[in-house]
Design an enzyme around this catalytic site. Structure first.
Site, PDB file in Angstrom:
ATOM      1  N   GLU A   1      22.769  34.126  47.788  1.00 53.22           N
ATOM      2  CA  GLU A   1      23.860  34.547  48.584  1.00 53.22           C
ATOM      3  C   GLU A   1      23.436  35.852  49.697  1.00 53.22           C
ATOM      4  O   GLU A   1      22.470  36.450  49.479  1.00 53.22           O
ATOM      5  CB  GLU A   1      24.763  35.523  47.434  1.00 53.22           C
ATOM      6  CG  GLU A   1      25.989  36.109  48.022  1.00 53.22           C
ATOM      7  CD  GLU A   1      25.681  37.511  48.153  1.00 53.22           C
ATOM      8  OE1 GLU A   1      26.589  38.327  49.072  1.00 53.22           O
ATOM      9  OE2 GLU A   1      24.532  38.037  48.057  1.00 53.22           O
TER      10      GLU A   1
ATOM     11  N   ARG B   1      36.463  39.750  52.344  1.00 52.39           N
ATOM     12  CA  ARG B   1      34.870  39.802  52.001  1.00 52.39           C
ATOM     13  C   ARG B   1      34.320  38.481  52.326  1.00 52.39           C
ATOM     14  O   ARG B   1      34.477  37.403  51.592  1.00 52.39           O
ATOM     15  CB  ARG B   1      34.564  40.272  50.772  1.00 52.39           C
ATOM     16  CG  ARG B   1      33.180  40.670  50.401  1.00 52.39           C
ATOM     17  CD  ARG B   1      32.732  41.132  48.945  1.00 52.39           C
ATOM     18  NE  ARG B   1      31.471  41.726  49.097  1.00 52.39           N
ATOM     19  CZ  ARG B   1      31.385  43.120  49.221  1.00 52.39           C
ATOM     20  NH1 ARG B   1      32.152  43.773  49.745  1.00 52.39           N
ATOM     21  NH2 ARG B   1      30.046  43.442  49.131  1.00 52.39           N
TER      22      ARG B   1
ATOM     23  N   CYS C   1      18.104  40.631  53.671  1.00 52.15           N
ATOM     24  CA  CYS C   1      18.156  39.725  54.827  1.00 52.15           C
ATOM     25  C   CYS C   1      16.890  40.774  55.876  1.00 52.15           C
ATOM     26  O   CYS C   1      16.987  41.585  56.189  1.00 52.15           O
ATOM     27  CB  CYS C   1      18.963  39.565  55.489  1.00 52.15           C
ATOM     28  SG  CYS C   1      19.012  38.374  57.151  1.00 52.15           S
TER      29      CYS C   1
ATOM     30  N   ARG D   1      30.926  36.315  52.851  1.00 53.26           N
ATOM     31  CA  ARG D   1      29.538  35.799  52.319  1.00 53.26           C
ATOM     32  C   ARG D   1      29.177  34.655  52.543  1.00 53.26           C
ATOM     33  O   ARG D   1      30.025  33.372  52.276  1.00 53.26           O
ATOM     34  CB  ARG D   1      29.523  36.422  51.098  1.00 53.26           C
ATOM     35  CG  ARG D   1      29.608  37.870  50.872  1.00 53.26           C
ATOM     36  CD  ARG D   1      28.312  38.686  51.520  1.00 53.26           C
ATOM     37  NE  ARG D   1      28.409  39.932  51.348  1.00 53.26           N
ATOM     38  CZ  ARG D   1      28.929  40.814  51.985  1.00 53.26           C
ATOM     39  NH1 ARG D   1      29.914  40.728  53.046  1.00 53.26           N
ATOM     40  NH2 ARG D   1      29.149  42.320  51.799  1.00 53.26           N
TER      41      ARG D   1
END
Length: 327
Positions: free
Chosen positions: A113, A158, A75, A160
Site C-alpha cells: 500500500e 482518502r 516511498c 491510496r
C-alpha cells in the site's frame, strides 16, 4: 475447515492492515514497526509478535515464514540508471528491503500500500521498477487507487494505491480471477461519526483564543468538517472528511474542525480513528494526542483493507471476483 493463511506485516503502524486481514479469515502472526509510540498503540490491540526495530536491521531468518507479506512502505526515489548500476546494494531503500523478505520467504501473496502519487513518483521511475521487480519474481501484478469513501462506507476522502501480487507458481490460473472490490454506496454521514456528547474542554476553541472570531465567522454548519490552514478556514463541500494527515494537530496545519452544540472544536483522536474505520473496541493508549493524531493520519482505512483481503480469499478459493462464480 481450511487452515488460515499466515500474514507478516511490515511498516505495521497501529495495525490497520493487520486488522483488515484478521477480519477476512487470515491470521497475522508477526508485525514490524519502528515508531515507539505506534508500537505502544499496536500492543494495546494485538497479541501476536511485534518486532520493534528498524526494518534494515531485522534478521529475516529469525521470523516465521508467512503466506502473505503485507506492508505500507515509505516511498523513495530510485532512478532507472541508478537502479541498473547498483541493485545489489539494497541498504537504505525500503522497497528493495521488502524484496529481501520476498526472496527469503517466498510468500504466496504480496499486498503493498502507498500514496496515490506513487504512480508518478520520480517521473514514473519508482512505479516502473516496482512493477518490473514484482513481475520478474513470477508474481502477478495488480494495482489500483481506491478511495475510502467509495470502498469502505466511511465518509473520508482518502485515496491510496494498493498493489497485489499472486505467486504464479502457486496460483498458475486462479490469479486471473482477482479483481478489486466494486464501489459501494456511501450511506454514513460525517455526523454519524462525531461524538455527540461534550468532549474534553481542551478540544474546544473559546473566545480567549486569538483565532476564535475567524472560526466563528466561517464555521457555521454542524454537518460539515472544516480545516484550519494557518491563515484561513476551508469548508469541505463534499460532505466527507478531508484526507487526515500525519501532521494534524501539531501546529495548526490541516486541523479538522467541527461545530457542535457545545462549541467549535477539533476532531478528537478517537474520531480520527473512527474516520479510518477502526472498530469501537479499538483501544487508544494514554500517550500525547500529537502521537495519536499522527498515527491516525498515517494509517490505512480498515474497511478498505478488509474488502481487498476478502477478494484475495475469493481468488485463492477459485472464485471469480468479478461475478462471484466458482472457476
Amino acid at each position: 475447515m481450511d487452515k488460515k493463511l499466515k500474514v507478516g506485516s511490515l511498516y505495521a503502524g497501529v495495525g490497520g492492515i493487520c486488522m483488515g486481514f484478521n477480519n477476512s479469515d487470515f491470521e497475522v502472526i508477526w508485525a514490524n514497526e519502528f515508531d515507539k509510540n505506534a508500537c505502544v498503540t499496536y500492543r494495546k490491540n494485538f497479541r501476536h509478535k511485534l518486532v520493534e526495530a528498524d526494518i534494515m536491521q531485522i534478521d529475516i531468518n529469525t521470523l516465521e515464514k508467512i503466506d502473505v507479506l503485507a506492508g505500507g512502505f515509505p516511498c523513495q526515489p530510485f532512478s532507472v540508471a541508478g537502479y541498473r548500476k547498483g541493485f545489489e546494494d539494497s541498504r537504505g531503500n525500503h522497497f528493495f528491503r521488502m524484496l529481501d523478505f520476498v526472496d527469503k520467504m517466498r510468500p504466496k501473496i504480496l499486498f503493498f500500500e502507498n500514496v496515490k502519487n506513487l504512480v508518478g513518483h520520480d517521473k514514473g521511475n519508482t512505479f516502473k521498477i516496482i512493477k518490473t521487480e514484482i513481475k520478474k519474481r513470477n508474481y502477478s501484478f495488480h494495482a489500483k487507487v481506491l478511495n475510502t469513501k467509495d470502498y469502505g462506507n466511511i465518509p473520508h476522502n482518502r485515496e491510496r494505491i494498493f498493489i497485489i501480487g499472486f505467486d504464479k507458481n502457486v496460483y498458475p490460473q486462479s490469479y486471473k480471477l482477482f479483481d478489486y472490490p466494486k464501489k459501494e454506496k456511501l450511506t454514513k454521514k460525517v455526523k454519524n461519526i462525531f461524538i455527540k456528547n461534550r468532549v474534553d474542554e481542551k478540544y474546544y476553541y473559546r473566545k480567549d483564543k486569538y483565532m476564535f472570531e475567524m472560526l466563528e465567522k466561517h464555521i457555521t454548519k454542524d454537518d460539515t468538517i472544516y480545516q484550519f490552514r494557518r491563515q484561513y478556514v476551508r469548508e469541505n463541500k463534499s460532505n466527507v472528511c478531508p484526507t487526515l494527515t500525519a501532521n494534524m494537530g501539531t501546529g495548526g496545519h490541516n486541523v479538522p474542525l467541527i461545530k457542535t452544540e457545545f462549541g467549535i472544536r477539533k476532531l478528537t483522536p478517537k474520531e480520527c480513528f473512527d474516520f479510518q474505520g477502526f472498530p469501537k473496541k479499538y483501544k487508544l493508549p494514554k500517550i500525547a494526542n500529537s502521537h495519536l493524531y499522527k498515527q491516525a493520519g498515517n494509517s490505512v482505512s480498515v474497511p478498505v483493507i478488509q474488502r481487498i483481503a476478502e477478494n484475495i480469499q475469493k481468488t485463492i478459493n477459485g472464485i471469480d471476483c468479478r461475478n462471484d462464480k466458482v472457476l
